[in-house]
Design a protein around this motif. Sequence first.
Motif, PDB file in Angstrom:
ATOM      1  N   MET A  11      -0.722   5.769  15.948  1.00 21.08           N
ATOM      2  CA  MET A  11       0.117   6.837  15.417  1.00 21.08           C
ATOM      3  C   MET A  11       0.274   7.929  16.452  1.00 21.08           C
ATOM      4  SD  MET A  11      -2.404   8.847  12.761  1.00 21.08           S
ATOM      5  CE  MET A  11      -3.959   9.562  13.286  1.00 21.08           C
ATOM      6  N   LEU A  12       1.336   8.727  16.258  1.00 24.29           N
ATOM      7  CA  LEU A  12       1.674   9.820  17.161  1.00 24.29           C
ATOM      8  C   LEU A  12       1.495  11.132  16.420  1.00 24.29           C
ATOM      9  CD1 LEU A  12       3.038  11.011  19.764  1.00 24.29           C
ATOM     10  CD2 LEU A  12       5.210  10.750  18.537  1.00 24.29           C
ATOM     11  N   ILE A  13       0.893  12.108  17.072  1.00 24.38           N
ATOM     12  CA  ILE A  13       0.734  13.451  16.532  1.00 24.38           C
ATOM     13  C   ILE A  13       1.564  14.398  17.388  1.00 24.38           C
ATOM     14  CG2 ILE A  13      -0.867  15.296  15.938  1.00 24.38           C
ATOM     15  CD1 ILE A  13      -1.214  12.818  14.259  1.00 24.38           C
ATOM     16  N   ALA A  14       2.450  15.177  16.726  1.00 20.38           N
ATOM     17  CA  ALA A  14       3.328  16.114  17.437  1.00 20.38           C
ATOM     18  C   ALA A  14       3.364  17.427  16.673  1.00 20.38           C
ATOM     19  CB  ALA A  14       4.739  15.540  17.576  1.00 20.38           C
ATOM     20  N   ASP A  15       3.774  18.476  17.405  1.00 20.14           N
ATOM     21  CA  ASP A  15       3.905  19.781  16.771  1.00 20.14           C
ATOM     22  C   ASP A  15       5.038  19.728  15.742  1.00 20.14           C
ATOM     23  OD1 ASP A  15       3.411  22.388  16.235  1.00 20.14           O
ATOM     24  OD2 ASP A  15       4.610  23.175  17.896  1.00 20.14           O
ATOM     25  N   GLU A  16       4.841  20.406  14.622  1.00 18.39           N
ATOM     26  CA  GLU A  16       5.836  20.353  13.560  1.00 18.39           C
ATOM     27  C   GLU A  16       6.940  21.370  13.833  1.00 18.39           C
ATOM     28  OE1 GLU A  16       6.093  20.183   8.694  1.00 18.39           O
ATOM     29  OE2 GLU A  16       4.352  21.123   9.643  1.00 18.39           O
ATOM     30  N   ASN A  17       8.079  20.861  14.220  1.00 14.55           N
ATOM     31  CA  ASN A  17       9.266  21.693  14.424  1.00 14.55           C
ATOM     32  C   ASN A  17      10.491  20.832  14.157  1.00 14.55           C
ATOM     33  OD1 ASN A  17       9.860  20.270  16.941  1.00 14.55           O
ATOM     34  ND2 ASN A  17       8.184  21.510  17.833  1.00 14.55           N
ATOM     35  N   ALA A  18      11.669  21.492  14.136  1.00 12.87           N
ATOM     36  CA  ALA A  18      12.902  20.783  13.791  1.00 12.87           C
ATOM     37  C   ALA A  18      13.242  19.706  14.810  1.00 12.87           C
ATOM     38  CB  ALA A  18      14.052  21.783  13.664  1.00 12.87           C
ATOM     39  N   GLU A  19      12.998  19.970  16.094  1.00 12.63           N
ATOM     40  CA  GLU A  19      13.328  18.995  17.130  1.00 12.63           C
ATOM     41  C   GLU A  19      12.487  17.735  16.995  1.00 12.63           C
ATOM     42  OE1 GLU A  19      15.095  17.135  20.282  1.00 12.63           O
ATOM     43  OE2 GLU A  19      15.731  18.916  19.179  1.00 12.63           O
ATOM     44  N   ASN A  20      11.190  17.902  16.738  1.00 12.30           N
ATOM     45  CA  ASN A  20      10.322  16.737  16.584  1.00 12.30           C
ATOM     46  C   ASN A  20      10.651  15.948  15.310  1.00 12.30           C
ATOM     47  OD1 ASN A  20       8.966  17.154  18.972  1.00 12.30           O
ATOM     48  ND2 ASN A  20       7.321  18.356  18.029  1.00 12.30           N
ATOM     49  N   HIS A  21      11.000  16.675  14.258  1.00  5.48           N
ATOM     50  CA  HIS A  21      11.407  15.952  13.049  1.00  5.48           C
ATOM     51  C   HIS A  21      12.668  15.142  13.314  1.00  5.48           C
ATOM     52  CE1 HIS A  21       8.652  17.028   9.833  1.00  5.48           C
ATOM     53  NE2 HIS A  21       8.613  18.285  10.286  1.00  5.48           N
ATOM     54  N   ARG A  22      13.617  15.698  14.013  1.00  5.53           N
ATOM     55  CA  ARG A  22      14.840  14.962  14.304  1.00  5.53           C
ATOM     56  C   ARG A  22      14.566  13.744  15.170  1.00  5.53           C
ATOM     57  NH1 ARG A  22      18.378  14.458  18.288  1.00  5.53           N
ATOM     58  NH2 ARG A  22      17.120  15.819  19.628  1.00  5.53           N
ATOM     59  N   GLN A  23      13.540  13.831  16.048  1.00  7.33           N
ATOM     60  CA  GLN A  23      13.264  12.758  16.985  1.00  7.33           C
ATOM     61  C   GLN A  23      12.360  11.682  16.408  1.00  7.33           C
ATOM     62  OE1 GLN A  23      11.916  14.222  20.739  1.00  7.33           O
ATOM     63  NE2 GLN A  23      11.504  12.201  21.597  1.00  7.33           N
ATOM     64  N   TYR A  24      11.391  12.061  15.569  1.00  7.18           N
ATOM     65  CA  TYR A  24      10.384  11.097  15.133  1.00  7.18           C
ATOM     66  C   TYR A  24      10.496  10.672  13.672  1.00  7.18           C
ATOM     67  CZ  TYR A  24       8.112  12.410  19.509  1.00  7.18           C
ATOM     68  OH  TYR A  24       7.848  12.652  20.824  1.00  7.18           O
ATOM     69  N   ASP A  25      11.150  11.473  12.853  1.00  6.16           N
ATOM     70  CA  ASP A  25      11.242  11.076  11.437  1.00  6.16           C
ATOM     71  C   ASP A  25      12.064   9.803  11.300  1.00  6.16           C
ATOM     72  OD1 ASP A  25       9.692  13.089  10.517  1.00  6.16           O
ATOM     73  OD2 ASP A  25      11.339  14.379   9.845  1.00  6.16           O
ATOM     74  N   ARG A  26      11.623   8.946  10.398  1.00 10.69           N
ATOM     75  CA  ARG A  26      12.356   7.713  10.128  1.00 10.69           C
ATOM     76  C   ARG A  26      13.460   8.018   9.109  1.00 10.69           C
ATOM     77  NH1 ARG A  26       7.538   3.850   8.424  1.00 10.69           N
ATOM     78  NH2 ARG A  26       7.005   5.761   7.321  1.00 10.69           N
ATOM     79  N   MET A  27      14.690   7.869   9.534  1.00 13.28           N
ATOM     80  CA  MET A  27      15.834   8.155   8.685  1.00 13.28           C
ATOM     81  C   MET A  27      16.450   6.848   8.201  1.00 13.28           C
ATOM     82  SD  MET A  27      15.742  11.436   8.874  1.00 13.28           S
ATOM     83  CE  MET A  27      17.295  12.014   8.219  1.00 13.28           C
ATOM     84  N   SER A  28      16.882   6.857   6.954  1.00 16.11           N
ATOM     85  CA  SER A  28      17.513   5.689   6.351  1.00 16.11           C
ATOM     86  C   SER A  28      18.826   6.108   5.711  1.00 16.11           C
ATOM     87  CB  SER A  28      16.595   5.052   5.292  1.00 16.11           C
ATOM     88  OG  SER A  28      15.379   4.625   5.871  1.00 16.11           O
ATOM     89  N   LEU A  29      19.698   5.145   5.584  1.00 19.13           N
ATOM     90  CA  LEU A  29      20.980   5.338   4.914  1.00 19.13           C
ATOM     91  C   LEU A  29      20.998   4.483   3.659  1.00 19.13           C
ATOM     92  CD1 LEU A  29      23.859   6.551   4.936  1.00 19.13           C
ATOM     93  CD2 LEU A  29      24.595   4.509   6.162  1.00 19.13           C
ATOM     94  N   ARG A  30      21.316   5.102   2.545  1.00 18.88           N
ATOM     95  CA  ARG A  30      21.294   4.373   1.275  1.00 18.88           C
ATOM     96  C   ARG A  30      22.531   4.719   0.469  1.00 18.88           C
ATOM     97  NH1 ARG A  30      15.940   3.358  -2.404  1.00 18.88           N
ATOM     98  NH2 ARG A  30      16.898   2.005  -3.970  1.00 18.88           N
ATOM     99  N   THR A  31      23.066   3.725  -0.206  1.00 22.50           N
ATOM    100  CA  THR A  31      24.231   3.889  -1.067  1.00 22.50           C
ATOM    101  C   THR A  31      23.807   3.814  -2.518  1.00 22.50           C
ATOM    102  OG1 THR A  31      25.684   2.904   0.606  1.00 22.50           O
ATOM    103  CG2 THR A  31      26.512   3.004  -1.653  1.00 22.50           C
ATOM    104  N   PHE A  32      24.192   4.817  -3.294  1.00 22.89           N
ATOM    105  CA  PHE A  32      23.869   4.874  -4.718  1.00 22.89           C
ATOM    106  C   PHE A  32      25.142   4.665  -5.528  1.00 22.89           C
ATOM    107  CE2 PHE A  32      20.776   7.634  -2.592  1.00 22.89           C
ATOM    108  CZ  PHE A  32      19.583   7.100  -3.060  1.00 22.89           C
ATOM    109  N   VAL A  33      24.995   3.971  -6.633  1.00 23.70           N
ATOM    110  CA  VAL A  33      26.091   3.824  -7.591  1.00 23.70           C
ATOM    111  C   VAL A  33      26.003   4.970  -8.578  1.00 23.70           C
ATOM    112  CG1 VAL A  33      27.147   2.357  -9.345  1.00 23.70           C
ATOM    113  CG2 VAL A  33      26.121   1.324  -7.312  1.00 23.70           C
ATOM    114  N   LEU A  34      27.063   5.749  -8.668  1.00 24.78           N
ATOM    115  CA  LEU A  34      27.055   6.926  -9.523  1.00 24.78           C
ATOM    116  C   LEU A  34      27.063   6.518 -10.993  1.00 24.78           C
ATOM    117  CD1 LEU A  34      29.609   9.179  -7.633  1.00 24.78           C
ATOM    118  CD2 LEU A  34      27.135   9.419  -7.668  1.00 24.78           C
TER     119      LEU A  34
END
Length: 578
Positions: A202-225
């Motif tokens: 695992m990686l430990i980094a300082d909590e800031n917006a840049e690190n979140h943008r770089q390391y957070d796992r982002m997903s795309l999901r489609t919901f049926v309304l």
Amino acid sequence: MCIPTKQDIKDAHTAFAQGMKLRERNQLDAAFDKFDEAVHLYPQEVKFLTARELVKGQLVYNHVERGNVLLAEDLRPEAIKEFRAAVELDPEDEFARARLEDADASGETASSQSPALQVGPAASTEIHLEPRYALATFHFSGGVRSLFGEMATAYGLTVLFDDSIKDRQVRFNIDDADFYTALRLACQITKTMWAPLSARQMLIADENAENHRQYDRMSLRTFVLPPHATPQEANDIANLLRNVFELKSVSLGQASDTLEAKGPQPVLAACARFMQQLDRQKPQVMIEIRIYQIDHQLMRNMGLHAPDTFNLFNIPAAALAGLGGQNIQQLINQLIASGGINQAGSSALSGLLSQLGSQGNGIFSQPLATFGGGLTFEGLSLDHIVATMSLNESWVRSLENMSLRASQGTDATFHTGTRFPIQNASYAPIFNSPQISKVLGNQSYVPPFPSVSYEDLGLNAKVKPIIHADNSVTLQIELQVRALTGQSTNGIPVISNQEYKGSITLDNGEPAVVAGQISQTETRAMTGIPGLGYFPLLNKAMVNNTKQTDANELMIVITPHVVSNYDRDSSEIWISQN
């Protein structure tokens, strides 16, 4: 995967700069190699990966285009070479692979492909940490790096640190904690974040917006309304997800009734559970509307009509004597015999007297009193004495009962009545000609249909229910009652209009009067000799009294009945970081 050193980052930026220059000179193969080198040295930098993928896409396109040209010139081996180069650059490009299969119709391509092409790309799965299950106790005082190193050792993991970590002194005390509890608390007190690199790293980094943008796992999901009536409701759901779950990228999908959201996987999983709670049938209510209308009319006429009109006139003695006991023809004969009139004027006089006698309202058809004598012989006619006793009373009761069913937050409209036509304009010829005269003369002229507008008469109801969790119902009501009054202005009928607009909250099955109107008119008239109407007894016997009373009542009663509802209590939604 490892954390790049400062020298690796420096070399990556140098390779990236060289690749940009090569790309500007349209040396795409060399530029791709430089970008690929930068990605391997510093894989966390997004712009390096983006530049490499763009150049790779351009190279694949160029190889496929050259292959198509060679295939059209019947240079199959050279075309197969170009298609194979495109597939080696991007094995997931289905179009390039299909063109390669089309070119190699003999099937030789499959045997000549490299092992990398014969085997499909390995399935890419999400990285999850797999710490050793254990409960550990920490009583630590020291630097941040040492704290996470000790935690990694306790749970069988290895840890890498980002350059943004500052090794400040902290204290951390916890007893019998599992890995994720201890990691969450340690990140809170050190103001850091973590990201998995492999199952045991695992990686430990300082909590800031840049690190979140770089390391957070982002997903795309489609919901049926869930079922909705208007586009505004879909926008409300999208805004709800943005505000509650703090998602920045939420938009309505290209397909109808879909919504696309991008964010961390735990947040999207919580959104999915929330959308499942919204995807329920809307409650429904049956609305019963009753309109009561009562019209009462009373007219009473009582009293004695005493003579109050007198006519005074002069009566010749001969006419009075002739009319006293003889008929008209005998009177004419006597006048002719005495020389009063001749035979020629007898017919005209007979007709005049016959007309006088046939008039029922002449002076001789009423009681007559005479006085005086000779030329001053006068007559006084008296009026009739009439006694009146009449009573007219009418009751009109009407009831309109309607029921309409509506769902939560949806307008329900109802109209009962007629459409009354009102003529706005008619057509007639204003220029006369022999042809028009002929048509009018033989009655074959057919005028155009006049201009007519229609007015809705009757009851118009519009109700929007909002059903609450305790089965109470809030109704937003608009009612309109329109009817003819029987009067007109310049030939245009006058239409009465009664409207109600408001909101009311009722329990299930509770009736309520939402509108009511009472109109009462009383008219009194007295006819008789002046002065007699002011005495208590004479005003009944000697004076004609007329009384007219009109009373109208209107009442609108609404009763809601909840016919479909459900328990809207929902369970808690937790956003897990595991």
